[in-house]
Design an enzyme around this catalytic site. Sequence first.
Site, short mmCIF file in Angstrom:
data_model
loop_
_atom_site.label_atom_id
_atom_site.label_comp_id
_atom_site.label_asym_id
_atom_site.label_seq_id
_atom_site.Cartn_x
_atom_site.Cartn_y
_atom_site.Cartn_z
N ARG A 112 -70.43 -7.34 -51.65
CA ARG A 112 -71.12 -6.07 -51.76
C ARG A 112 -72.42 -6.26 -52.53
O ARG A 112 -72.41 -6.75 -53.67
CB ARG A 112 -70.23 -5.06 -52.48
CG ARG A 112 -70.67 -3.62 -52.24
CD ARG A 112 -69.55 -2.70 -52.55
NE ARG A 112 -69.33 -2.67 -53.98
CZ ARG A 112 -69.25 -1.56 -54.69
NH1 ARG A 112 -69.33 -0.40 -54.08
NH2 ARG A 112 -69.05 -1.59 -55.97
N ASP A 135 -56.50 -12.96 -57.11
CA ASP A 135 -56.20 -13.64 -58.38
C ASP A 135 -54.72 -14.00 -58.47
O ASP A 135 -54.36 -15.07 -58.93
CB ASP A 135 -56.58 -12.75 -59.57
CG ASP A 135 -58.07 -12.78 -59.85
OD1 ASP A 135 -58.77 -13.68 -59.31
OD2 ASP A 135 -58.55 -11.90 -60.58
N ASP A 189 -54.98 -7.58 -58.73
CA ASP A 189 -55.92 -8.26 -57.85
C ASP A 189 -55.15 -9.29 -57.02
O ASP A 189 -54.67 -10.29 -57.53
CB ASP A 189 -57.01 -8.95 -58.67
CG ASP A 189 -58.09 -9.54 -57.77
OD1 ASP A 189 -59.24 -9.10 -57.87
OD2 ASP A 189 -57.77 -10.43 -56.94
N THR A 203 -77.76 -2.16 -53.08
CA THR A 203 -77.62 -1.23 -51.95
C THR A 203 -76.16 -0.76 -51.79
O THR A 203 -75.91 0.22 -51.09
CB THR A 203 -78.03 -1.90 -50.64
OG1 THR A 203 -77.12 -2.98 -50.38
CG2 THR A 203 -79.45 -2.44 -50.69
N1 URA Z 1 -58.17 -5.50 -54.07
C1 URA Z 1 -57.14 -5.99 -54.80
O1 URA Z 1 -56.92 -7.19 -54.86
N2 URA Z 1 -56.36 -5.11 -55.46
C2 URA Z 1 -56.54 -3.78 -55.41
O2 URA Z 1 -55.78 -3.03 -56.01
C3 URA Z 1 -57.63 -3.30 -54.64
C4 URA Z 1 -58.43 -4.18 -53.99
#
Ligand code: URA
Length: 210
Positions: free
Chosen positions: A105, A204, A201, A109
């Site tokens: 992203r 991760d 995430d 913009t």
């Molecule tokens: N991407 C992720 O890895 N976790 C989320 O909760 C939202 C987007």
Amino acid sequence: MTEHLTIVDHPLIQHKLTLMREVDTPTAVFRQCLREISQLLAYEITRNLAMTTRRIQTPLQEMDAPELAGKKLALVSILRAGNGLLDGMLDLVPSARVGFVGLYRDEETLEPVEYYFKVPEALEDRLVIAVDPMLATGNSSAAAIDKLKEAGARNIRFMCLLAAPEGVARMKEAHPDVPIVTAALDSHLNEMGYIVPGLGDAGDRMFGTK
Ligand code: URA
């Protein structure tokens, strides 16, 4: 597929998803559950693939036996977390072709910018299954599907692990022709764009990064 959103509430998927959601689950268990859930989701998303028959000889007699029709499937991972869904899908569909879409992203913009795009040839003749574990805002998934359509894909499905209502609505608006298969529809997105209750995430957690 006729439904825009399919939630696969199979007990094995829901049990494994609970393990994935828990904050203390080790990386190895997280990965193993992800692989197993992707197998089960792959089973569901390929349920109504086009079939044909082929004349074969069994030890007893000849028969017209069913087999998949048409060109090999294309699985397209939306980088990087999408890669976590590939292994399980390839366990079930080992001859599928595989593509990758990388988007980031732009901070100014806020538009998605493509940094990597490599997909199998003849996309227009294949069922394309785009994969990303977390359908959060839906912006990157919708943009990735824009790119796949520009590359010729006409028959696309989207597979994820968790979806937020916001992401489902965004996808429905941008790509009403793309059915979504997910293991769960969570409550909402928080102010950071994370799915709640979610699992954190996904990239991760599957790759052991922070
Ligand atoms: N991407 C992720 O890895 N976790 C989320 O909760 C939202 C987007």
